[in-house]
Design an enzyme around this catalytic site. Sequence first.
Site, PDB file in Angstrom:
ATOM      1  N   GLU A  39       0.833  -1.211   0.000  1.00  0.00           N
ATOM      2  CA  GLU A  39       0.000   0.000   0.000  1.00  0.00           C
ATOM      3  C   GLU A  39       0.868   1.262   0.000  1.00  0.00           C
ATOM      4  O   GLU A  39       0.562   2.244  -0.678  1.00  0.00           O
ATOM      5  CB  GLU A  39      -0.931   0.006   1.216  1.00  0.00           C
TER       6      GLU A  39
ATOM      7  N   LYS B  36      -1.453   3.571 -12.473  1.00  0.00           N
ATOM      8  CA  LYS B  36      -2.141   3.571 -11.184  1.00  0.00           C
ATOM      9  C   LYS B  36      -2.950   2.295 -10.984  1.00  0.00           C
ATOM     10  O   LYS B  36      -2.978   1.727  -9.884  1.00  0.00           O
ATOM     11  CB  LYS B  36      -3.050   4.795 -11.064  1.00  0.00           C
ATOM     12  N   ASP B  37      -3.608   1.825 -12.038  1.00  0.00           N
ATOM     13  CA  ASP B  37      -4.400   0.596 -11.940  1.00  0.00           C
ATOM     14  C   ASP B  37      -3.511  -0.612 -11.660  1.00  0.00           C
ATOM     15  O   ASP B  37      -3.850  -1.473 -10.844  1.00  0.00           O
ATOM     16  CB  ASP B  37      -5.209   0.365 -13.219  1.00  0.00           C
TER      17      ASP B  37
END
Length: 118
Positions: A65, A90-91
């Site tokens: 994360e 980003k995906d």
Amino acid sequence: MRKPPIHRSFQNAFRGVFLMVKTERNFQIECLAFLINLFLIFYLQLSGIDTALILLACFGVLSTEILNTAIEKTCDIIQPEFDKRIGFIKDVSAGAVILMSIVSAIVGVLVYWKYIFS
């Protein structure tokens, strides 16, 4: 540029973790899951190996994360406007987090199963 003293490097690293806790909702949720796992480790008296597996899974999710957030923030600086190439990055970055979360959930089921249902 001189390298900072080791204690300053640790301060910076912990400040980064604190900033994640303070500003990132998903990281806060994952920290809550980590605290629940800590409780379960002590409550169910997990073995050393099982404790290590749970901690590795938890810290794997938290670390992924952090990396995802770093990538997303960097992309936002490089290209503040919508760009499908940045969207792809980003995906993919978020995909790493979801994969780590899935495998962590599987590890949790495999470890906790024998303590809860035996």
